[in-house]
Design a protein around this motif. Structure first.
Motif, short mmCIF file in Angstrom:
data_model
loop_
_atom_site.label_atom_id
_atom_site.label_comp_id
_atom_site.label_asym_id
_atom_site.label_seq_id
_atom_site.Cartn_x
_atom_site.Cartn_y
_atom_site.Cartn_z
N UNK A 10 24.67 -34.01 9.21
CA UNK A 10 23.65 -34.52 10.12
C UNK A 10 23.90 -35.99 10.46
N UNK A 11 24.40 -36.75 9.49
CA UNK A 11 24.76 -38.14 9.76
C UNK A 11 25.90 -38.21 10.76
N UNK A 12 26.86 -37.29 10.65
CA UNK A 12 27.96 -37.24 11.61
C UNK A 12 27.45 -36.94 13.01
N UNK A 13 26.46 -36.06 13.12
CA UNK A 13 25.85 -35.77 14.43
C UNK A 13 25.22 -37.03 15.00
N UNK A 14 24.45 -37.76 14.18
CA UNK A 14 23.81 -38.98 14.65
C UNK A 14 24.86 -39.99 15.11
N UNK A 15 25.95 -40.13 14.35
CA UNK A 15 27.00 -41.06 14.72
C UNK A 15 27.70 -40.67 16.01
N UNK A 16 27.92 -39.37 16.20
CA UNK A 16 28.58 -38.90 17.42
C UNK A 16 27.71 -39.15 18.64
N UNK A 17 26.41 -38.90 18.52
CA UNK A 17 25.51 -39.16 19.64
C UNK A 17 25.45 -40.66 19.95
N UNK A 18 25.44 -41.47 18.89
CA UNK A 18 25.44 -42.92 19.08
C UNK A 18 26.70 -43.37 19.81
N UNK A 19 27.86 -42.89 19.33
CA UNK A 19 29.12 -43.28 19.94
C UNK A 19 29.19 -42.92 21.42
N UNK A 20 28.63 -41.77 21.76
CA UNK A 20 28.64 -41.35 23.16
C UNK A 20 27.78 -42.28 24.01
N UNK A 21 26.59 -42.61 23.51
CA UNK A 21 25.71 -43.51 24.26
C UNK A 21 26.35 -44.88 24.44
N UNK A 22 26.97 -45.38 23.37
CA UNK A 22 27.65 -46.68 23.46
C UNK A 22 28.76 -46.62 24.51
N UNK A 23 29.51 -45.51 24.51
CA UNK A 23 30.59 -45.35 25.48
C UNK A 23 30.10 -45.32 26.91
N UNK A 24 28.86 -44.91 27.12
CA UNK A 24 28.27 -44.88 28.46
C UNK A 24 27.58 -46.20 28.82
#
Length: 489
Positions: free
Chosen positions: A283-297
């Motif tokens: 679940x922490x990996x999911x949170x990190x992946x969503x964060x990384x995507x938002x940062x990339x945008x």
């Protein structure tokens, strides 16, 4: 004689929930190492699924007298098992697009609402795309249905496999208990309350039937509405989560992507060092992946909290093989706003612990059951309220931990997604199988047109924790700030 059975109220809710932009179908994909023989596959489905689960030969009908399961007198298996061609070059990208296309097309209501699409890929392998309406069963039950089509060896007899329980094989059940997978880890404390919820739902259904049989009675729709209002009150006070691009007005076009699998033993090993469960890590990996995507945008992420609705199994031990929907929902807030991967992991662990013993699952089960008895407009208001509180739907289910074979061909990967509703724009699937963990996403094109950019970040987020365990003194890992300071020096 045609069989006719009333559809349970909670299943009626899912049946009536279909909208063009949010189809209430569970969709999955199974990828095999080698070519599936279409005729043998069809025989396997006929002998194992159709004989064992008569529901798959029944049509869901709705009329003034309610909703009913009715035998399909013209049932034809060829209308439900089809072969399709992928466009060239028939690779992963084309398969993802095909799955997304299927997710956007409604099932035919004049037939039993399920379908298997058998496709061949360019690498000499096969895939099966599964679509089953949520009214038939929940995702937990349907994983069991699909498992019943498989064997532990390639040369098993075609009629075999019926001894496999409807959940997972014994090894998977032991695995899920040992590792506290999400769907079992918080279900135990709510068993008694669940029974009370079912009792309440049954009582209200009797009152509703009394209204239909005796229009002069004082019991009317208001009694159902009042019960729903009482159950919903607590959830209604829950504040909305952060506003992000993952939430908005859905359209009819979907997108699908999945990552390469992560070895489950690695996840366990890193989790043991950090004092976290497999669930916490994933679940922490999911949170990190969503964060990384938002940062990339280029989106703001400071303080962002994304709430995910997570299905929790509420089946009794003696109902493992029953279909229908027997799950509740809990709301898990993913700490997307935390940049430090260790701090994000520990925050996830803390929130998971807080959910244990929560009554959310049985409360939402009761709400769904009661909503299925209410007028359609009231049901929609209740479901819109639930959806407004979350951004994602996330399933986390343990599958068999040994390789399985379907129609003699080895199953390599599998994923499935449950539908979203209201303004929820993203669905996350986490499924363990054969010593690996598979992540997958389904998104709405209007909100996330490139889910592969999120999927590819899952493994990267886990690797951050893996490298910290390999490079840092273990004693320091308990203090995320100290680790961050050491890395900056």
């Amino acid at each position: 004689m045609t069989s006719r059975e009333r559809i349970a109220s909670v299943d009626t809710a899912w049946l009536r929930m279909d909208r063009p932009a949010n189809l209430m179908q569970i969709i999955g994909v199974m990828i095999f190492e080698g070519r599936l023989d279409p005729e043998r596959f069809k025989r396997t489905v006929s002998k194992r699924m159709l004989l064992r689960y008569p529901r798959f030969r029944q049509i869901a009908e709705q009329n003034s007298d309610g909703a009913w399961w009715v035998d399909d007198e013209n049932f034809d298996i060829d209308a439900h098992i089809r072969q399709s061609l992928l466009p060239s070059p028939c690779g992963k990208l084309e398969l993802e697009k095909f799955v997304a296309k299927m997710a956007s097309e409604p099932l035919n209501p004049s037939r039993p609402r399920w379908e298997y699409q058998l496709v061949e890929t360019a690498d000499g392998n096969s895939a099966v795309v599964v679509r089953i309406h949520h009214a038939i069963a929940d995702g937990i039950a349907l994983v069991g249905v699909l498992n019943s089509l498989t064997d532990d060896k390639p040369d098993a007899p075609e009629q075999g496999g019926l001894e496999l329980p409807s959940g997972s094989d014994p090894g998977a059940e032991k695995e899920s208990e040992a590792e506290n997978f999400f769907w079992t880890s918080i279900a135990e404390p709510v068993t008694d309350l669940l029974l009370a919820s079912i009792h309440v739902g049954g009582k209200l259904w009797g009152q509703y039937q009394g209204l239909r049989n005796d229009p002069g009675t004082l019991l009317d729709y208001a009694s159902v509405a009042g019960a729903i209002a009482a159950e919903v009150g607590k959830l209604a006070m829950m504040p909305n989560d952060s506003t992000t691009r993952f939430k908005g007005k859905p359209g009819t076009v979907k997108r699908v992507a999945w990552s390469e699998p992560i070895p489950l033993p690695q996840v366990k090993a890193v989790g043991r060092v950090l004092g976290c469960s497999v669930n916490d890590m994933l679940l922490s990996a999911v949170a990190g992946a969503l964060r990384g995507y938002l940062v990339g945008k280029g989106d703001a992420v400071d303080g962002v909290e994304i709430r995910a609705l997570v299905p929790v199994n509420l089946r009794a031990a003696d109902s493992e093989e029953s279909l229908g929907n027997r799950f509740g929902l809990v709301a898990l807030e993913l700490p997307v706003g935390i940049e430090n991967p260790l701090a994000r992991l520990y925050a996830t662990r803390e929130r998971m612990e807080a959910l244990k013993g929560s009554y959310q699952a049985s409360v939402t089960y009761s709400i769904l059951s009661l909503a299925g008895m209410a007028p359609g407009f009231l049901q929609q208001q209740v479901l819109d309220l639930l959806a407004s509180k979350a951004t994602a739907v996330m399933t986390n289910v343990p599958g068999p931990q040994q390789a399985r074979y379907m129609a003699g061909v080895k199953l390599k990967q599998q994923m499935f997604w449950v539908p979203q509703s209201g303004s929820i724009g993203i669905g996350v699937s986490i499924l363990s199988y054969d010593g690996q963990v598979q992540f997958g996403l389904i998104t709405d094109k209007n909100m996330v047109d490139d889910p592969e950019a999120i999927a590819e970040r899952f493994a990267l987020e886990f690797e951050k924790l893996l490298w910290l365990v390999l490079m840092e003194p273990w004693a320091r890992l308990a203090d995320p700030a100290a680790v961050e300071k050491a890395l900056l020096e």
